[in-house]
Motif scaffolding. Structure first.
Motif, short mmCIF file in Angstrom:
data_model
loop_
_atom_site.label_atom_id
_atom_site.label_comp_id
_atom_site.label_asym_id
_atom_site.label_seq_id
_atom_site.Cartn_x
_atom_site.Cartn_y
_atom_site.Cartn_z
N LEU A 104 0.85 -1.19 0.00
CA LEU A 104 0.00 0.00 0.00
C LEU A 104 0.89 1.23 0.00
O LEU A 104 1.86 1.31 0.75
CB LEU A 104 -0.88 -0.01 1.26
N LEU A 105 0.54 2.18 -0.85
CA LEU A 105 1.32 3.40 -0.95
C LEU A 105 0.41 4.56 -0.57
O LEU A 105 -0.67 4.71 -1.12
CB LEU A 105 1.78 3.54 -2.41
N LEU A 106 0.86 5.36 0.40
CA LEU A 106 0.09 6.54 0.79
C LEU A 106 0.83 7.76 0.28
O LEU A 106 1.99 7.97 0.62
CB LEU A 106 -0.01 6.62 2.32
N MET A 107 0.19 8.53 -0.58
CA MET A 107 0.91 9.67 -1.16
C MET A 107 0.12 10.95 -0.91
O MET A 107 -0.92 11.17 -1.50
CB MET A 107 1.11 9.45 -2.66
N ASP A 108 0.69 11.78 -0.04
CA ASP A 108 0.02 13.03 0.31
C ASP A 108 0.51 14.12 -0.64
O ASP A 108 1.66 14.55 -0.55
CB ASP A 108 0.35 13.39 1.77
N GLU A 109 -0.34 14.53 -1.55
CA GLU A 109 0.01 15.54 -2.56
C GLU A 109 1.35 15.24 -3.24
O GLU A 109 2.29 16.03 -3.13
CB GLU A 109 0.01 16.93 -1.94
N PRO A 110 1.44 14.12 -3.94
CA PRO A 110 2.72 13.71 -4.51
C PRO A 110 3.27 14.70 -5.53
O PRO A 110 4.47 14.74 -5.76
CB PRO A 110 2.41 12.38 -5.17
N THR A 111 2.42 15.51 -6.12
CA THR A 111 2.94 16.37 -7.20
C THR A 111 2.93 17.85 -6.85
O THR A 111 3.23 18.68 -7.69
CB THR A 111 2.12 16.17 -8.49
N ALA A 112 2.59 18.16 -5.58
CA ALA A 112 2.55 19.58 -5.21
C ALA A 112 3.92 20.20 -5.44
O ALA A 112 4.94 19.60 -5.15
CB ALA A 112 2.15 19.71 -3.75
N GLY A 113 3.94 21.39 -5.98
CA GLY A 113 5.21 22.09 -6.19
C GLY A 113 5.96 21.68 -7.44
O GLY A 113 7.06 22.12 -7.67
N MET A 114 5.35 20.81 -8.24
CA MET A 114 6.03 20.39 -9.48
C MET A 114 5.45 21.15 -10.66
O MET A 114 4.34 21.65 -10.61
CB MET A 114 5.83 18.89 -9.72
N ALA A 115 6.23 21.19 -11.73
CA ALA A 115 5.73 21.79 -12.97
C ALA A 115 4.65 20.88 -13.55
O ALA A 115 4.69 19.67 -13.34
CB ALA A 115 6.88 21.96 -13.95
N PRO A 116 3.68 21.45 -14.29
CA PRO A 116 2.54 20.65 -14.77
C PRO A 116 2.96 19.40 -15.53
O PRO A 116 2.38 18.33 -15.31
CB PRO A 116 1.80 21.62 -15.68
N ARG A 117 3.94 19.53 -16.41
CA ARG A 117 4.29 18.35 -17.20
C ARG A 117 4.87 17.26 -16.30
O ARG A 117 4.55 16.08 -16.45
CB ARG A 117 5.28 18.74 -18.31
N GLU A 118 5.71 17.68 -15.36
CA GLU A 118 6.29 16.73 -14.41
C GLU A 118 5.21 15.99 -13.62
O GLU A 118 5.33 14.82 -13.34
CB GLU A 118 7.16 17.49 -13.39
N ARG A 119 4.17 16.74 -13.27
CA ARG A 119 3.09 16.14 -12.48
C ARG A 119 2.48 14.96 -13.19
O ARG A 119 2.33 13.88 -12.64
CB ARG A 119 1.96 17.14 -12.28
#
Ligand SMILES: Nc1ncnc2c1ncn2[C@@H]1O[C@H](COP(=O)(O)OP(=O)(O)OP(=O)(O)O)[C@@H](O)[C@H]1O
Ligand SMILES: [Mg+2]
Lengths: 264, 627
Positions: free
Chosen positions: A170-185
């Motif tokens: 099980l993987l818990l990811m709290d806002e994994p892409t916050a602060g990244m550029a849109p393409r990176e997200r």
């Protein structure tokens, strides 16, 4: 329910308040292996608090958390981790004075139960496995870099490698892409989704970017002021009037958000 | 019965000064997040100034004016200190703040001796309060009655100040959230300065009010600061009510502890503190602190094991050091052995502090325990040297197991305060338990066996032990244990969520460091032939801290370099100046403000800038650039 038919994660009546603030109220949901579940909600809805209870960071006031049918409520984070739960944090938590590779090696050493083995040298421990994980998240070229020098987006990817190091169920990811550029997200979430599907890992993630949510989640649950107010497929949730009311003006409308992101 | 009542009341009277000083410390901490180690020094200067002023100013009015003027004058000194020193280190890691204010304390200790002389000064009695009142046939000094009333009075005044004035409300807001206050457009600098002035005023007033009860001398700063640390650990840093309750508790324990365990009453306080820490680690009235700032936190250059060339270089240096007896005389060899022993001691603290982020301010406790362990085995059991050297450090190990268990429950400044308090407890036992330890006279006549009795052979023994100890600790640093320890230092959150039992790892590190320190202490006994309570004294703990800092907290081999440079410097200083503490304190302050990276740290910075090929990470970077 016997262990074999139990869902990967079953949450029942989870409740937590801080002083007078009811951060999470009577939340129940389930997650099966290989499923990607998004937990969304406005700021302060109680998402992080939920995550903190799931991985043992804080003890719930009431409710049960079961992993494959076994109670894990109230266990310490390290015990929850040993049972196969990986986690990334909303604000990244890494070891800045180590190299990127060492960040992963420490976790591997811990996973192998070698922490108190004095005959083992960490900088040469499980090199291949560490590099495989870094390669997987696209950080292969950064292995020797000091972690403290990484850009925020790279830290988020390193955190994913770290969270995968104990081969979690099980993987818990709290806002994994916050602060990244849109393409990176988009890339990071595609990667996560691929790994999850391949290895049958259940993923629970929170995200403010609705593009990411609607593209990758199998199901969505919506939290508002600590209460679960909607649950369903992305399409169902998007058309739920209550959800629309909460998100009014916050860009839940898929197309608008999409255009805005691709413009930047 | 009446005896107990009077004992109780005089305990309450002692609590007044303690409360004043502790509340000052708490108020300063609340806003600036600095634990002001120099608080004891301000207390002491308050007492000295009050002594001088009350001698000069006649009459009842003169006496009270002298007390208040003394406190105000010290507060003014405090303002200068805040503006010149503290403003530069508000953003530094906690360790540096503690060290800088400690350096200040050392300087003040020499300065007061310079100004007022080394002898105890007996102050004037308070006019109009020279008598005593009768309580069921027992005498209670009138001045004590005054103090009993004063404590709650000051508590009430502080309460009013913080609840009813605009300044007080701002201070409370700043205590909760500094950014909001900055956003309100309040001049934060002056808020900090005024808070510091108030805190120092309270400390100095506490000192000034002590003069009718106690002689003034130049060691009262350390005595009060340890008591104050115990008070704030029990009451909770930042809480004024907590300071009051704990001051009363500690004073009463002192008053009655004397009756129960006349020799080691301090043990009673230790037990209470231990219980409080287990039940409420942040004190009775304190609030749980957000995780402390990362330590050391100045650079991000990852550590590397030595390359083959570097290892060879070390080996060459070691052989060169071993060749010293070929051309040096006995005096130099004795100093060489002492430096080697201090390298062991510094390396042990470095392991805890630099690798583990656990800055102990009482590391001498384990050095001292090792010393006394050896001395007792040699004196009472008559064991030969090798047996003593192997078994003696076990006493340090046991001490570290017990004290460490409590200490690792805390972090940051609480950790520093508690380690200091434990070290003072060890020191007090060594000092007070005269039957066993010989008290101040120490234990004498413990000499090495014949095979290492010459300065040259003892030097070789010290060098060998030092090489093994330093090498062993370095080995551990790069083992998974060392990495887990660093992981805990870097991010407790991440460590706990990847299966690392942080407290256990830190406890183990505490025990390792304590045992190695005890080994250094054991060797030291054979070097000097004797052991004294100072082997566990604060001065020694500070020596160790300075060695690590001088070498560089963020480096792997800083402790070694720091120990060699510092010890040589200290021996030189002592033979050239009477004011070694003044110079030492000044060095600490300057180092913290100007060279926080230490010698090895600065060397690494220079190396990385001008000679990047030399370091492994430099090589990696060039390889990347080449790709
Ligand atoms: N340790 C705490 N003490 C007091 N209140 C807390 C604590 N942690 C969270 N809260 C409160 O609980 C509520 C839920 O917070 P939480 O961090 O879970 O929200 P979130 O959904 O993750 O928000 P965001 O999208 O901003 O990350 C908030 O009102 C928050 O202020
Ligand atoms: Mg959150």
């Amino acid at each position: 329910m016997s262990a074999s038919t139990a869902p990967l994660l079953a949450v029942e009546g989870l409740t937590k308040s801080f002083g007078g603030v009811h951060a999470v109220r009577n939340v129940s949901f389930a997650l099966t292996a290989g499923e990607i579940l998004a937990l969304i909600g406005p700021n302060g809805a109680g998402k992080t608090t939920c995550f903190n209870m799931l991985n043992g960071q804080i003890t719930p006031d009431a409710g049960h958390i079961r992993l494959e049918g076994r109670e894990i409520t109230g266990l310490a984070p390290r015990e929850v981790w040993r049972r196969g739960v990986g986690r990334t944090f909303q604000i990244t938590a890494t070891f800045p004075t180590m190299t990127v590779r060492e960040n992963v090696q420490v976790v591997l050493v811990s996973h192998e139960g070698q922490i108190f083995n004095p005959w083992c040298s960490t900088p040469t421990f499980a090199l291949a496995e560490a590099d495989r994980l870094l390669e997987l998240v696209g950080m292969g070229g950064f292995a020797e870099r000091p972690c403290g020098e990484l850009a925020y987006g790279d830290l988020k990817r390193l955190e994913l490698a770290v969270a995968l190091a104990n081969r979690p169920k099980l993987l818990l990811m709290d806002e994994p892409t916050a602060g990244m550029a849109p393409r990176e997200r988009i890339e990071l979430m595609r990667l996560t989704a691929r790994i999850a599907r391949e290895q049958k890992i259940g993923v629970l993630f929170t995200e403010h970017d609705m593009d990411v949510v609607f593209e990758h989640a199998d199901r969505v649950i919506v939290l508002n002021r600590g209460m679960l107010i909607a649950e369903g497929t992305p399409a169902e949730v998007r058309h739920d009037p209550q959800v629309r009311a909460i998100y009014l003006g916050e860009g839940l409308v898929y197309d608008a958000r999409h255009r805005e992101d691709s413009a930047t | 019965m009446s005896f107990y009542v009077v004992q109780f009341l005089s305990g309450l009277a002692s609590a007044a000064s303690l409360f004043l000083v502790a509340s000052g410390l708490s108020i300063i901490f609340g806003v600036t997040r600095i634990v002001n180690f120099a608080h004891g020094a301000f207390y002491m200067v308050g007492a000295y100034l009050a002594y001088t002023l009350t001698e000069q100013l006649a009459g009842t009015f003169g006496f009270w004016a002298g007390i208040v003027l003394a406190a105000l004058a010290v507060a003014a000194i405090g303002v200068v200190v805040e503006m010149v020193l503290l403003r530069r280190i508000y953003r530094s890691p906690e360790l540096f703040q503690l060290l800088a204010t400690f350096g200040l304390t050392l300087m003040v200790e020499d300065l007061v001796v310079l100004i007022w002389g080394p002898d105890d000064l007996l102050g004037r009695r308070a006019p109009g309060m020279r008598g005593a009142i009768d309580i069921f046939g027992q005498n209670l000094p009138t001045y004590d009655v005054f103090l009993i009333v004063l404590g709650p009075l000051v508590l009430g005044l502080l309460w009013l100040l913080f609840r009813r004035t605009r300044w007080g409300i701002l201070v409370r807001a700043a205590t909760q959230d500094r950014d909001t206050v900055a956003a309100l457009g309040v001049n934060q600098k002056w808020l900090f300065t005024s808070v510091f002035a108030l805190g120092v005023f309270l400390a100095a007033l506490g000192g000034a009010l002590q003069i009718p009860r106690d002689a003034v001398n130049h060691t009262m700063d350390l005595r009060i600061i340890v008591d104050v640390f115990v008070v704030v650990v029990i009451g909770g840093l930042g809480s004024i009510t907590g300071a009051f309750v704990a001051a009363v508790l500690v004073s009463e324990l002192n008053a009655f502890g004397i009756l129960v365990f006349p020799k080691i009453s301090i043990v009673l306080i230790f037990l209470v503190m231990a219980v409080v820490l287990v039940v409420r680690p942040w004190g009775l009235f304190g609030k749980p602190e957000a995780p402390a700032r990362q330590m050391p936190g100045l650079t991000v250059r990852p550590w590397r094991p030595l390359s083959v060339n570097e290892r060879l270089a070390f080996l060459v240096l070691l052989i060169a050091a071993a060749a010293l007896p070929l051309f040096a005389g006995n005096y130099v060899l004795t100093i060489g052995a002492e430096i080697a022993i201090f390298a062991i001691f510094a390396a042990s603290l470095h392991f805890m502090m630099a690798v583990g982020g656990l800055a102990s301010f009482g590391h001498a406790a384990y050095f001292g325990l090792g010393s006394y362990g050896v001395a007792m085995l040699a004196k009472f059991a008559g064991l030969p040297m090798v047996a003593c050297l192997l078994l003696g450090p076990l006493m340090g190990l046991i001490g570290a197991v017990v004290f460490g268990w409590f200490c690792v429950r805390l972090s940051g400044v609480y950790f520093a305060m508690l380690t200091l308090a434990f070290a003072q407890i060890v020191w007090s036992i060594a000092f007070q338990w005269v039957e066993v330890t010989g008290g101040d006279n120490g234990m004498l006549g413990i000499w090495p066996d014949a095979w290492v009795a010459t300065p040259a052979t003892f030097y070789w023994l010290s060098l060998t032990v030092a090489a093994l100890a330093v090498g062993g600790l370095r080995w551990l640093t790069f083992s998974p244990f060392g990495y887990a320890l660093r992981a805990m230092r870097d991010s407790p959150l991440r460590s706990e969520s990847v299966g690392i039992d942080g407290k256990r790892v830190q406890w183990a590190a505490f025990v390792v460091a304590g045992t190695v320190a005890a080994l250094a202490g054991a060797m030291f006994v054979y070097l000097k032939g004797s052991v004294f309570p100072d082997n566990a004294g604060i001065a020694l703990s500070v020596d160790a801290l300075v060695m690590v800092l001088l070498g560089g907290v963020e480096t792997v081999s800083g402790a070694l370099v720091g120990a060699i440079v510092y010890k040589a410097l200290a021996i030189w200083l002592v033979s050239y100046t009477e004011l070694s503490k003044l110079v030492l304190g000044a060095i600490i302050v300057v180092m913290v403000v100007a060279f926080p990276k230490g010698l090895v740290g600065m060397w690494e910075v220079l190396q990385a800038r001008y000679w990047p090929g030399a370091t492994a990470s430099g090589k990696a970077r060039r390889a990347e650039v080449a790709e």
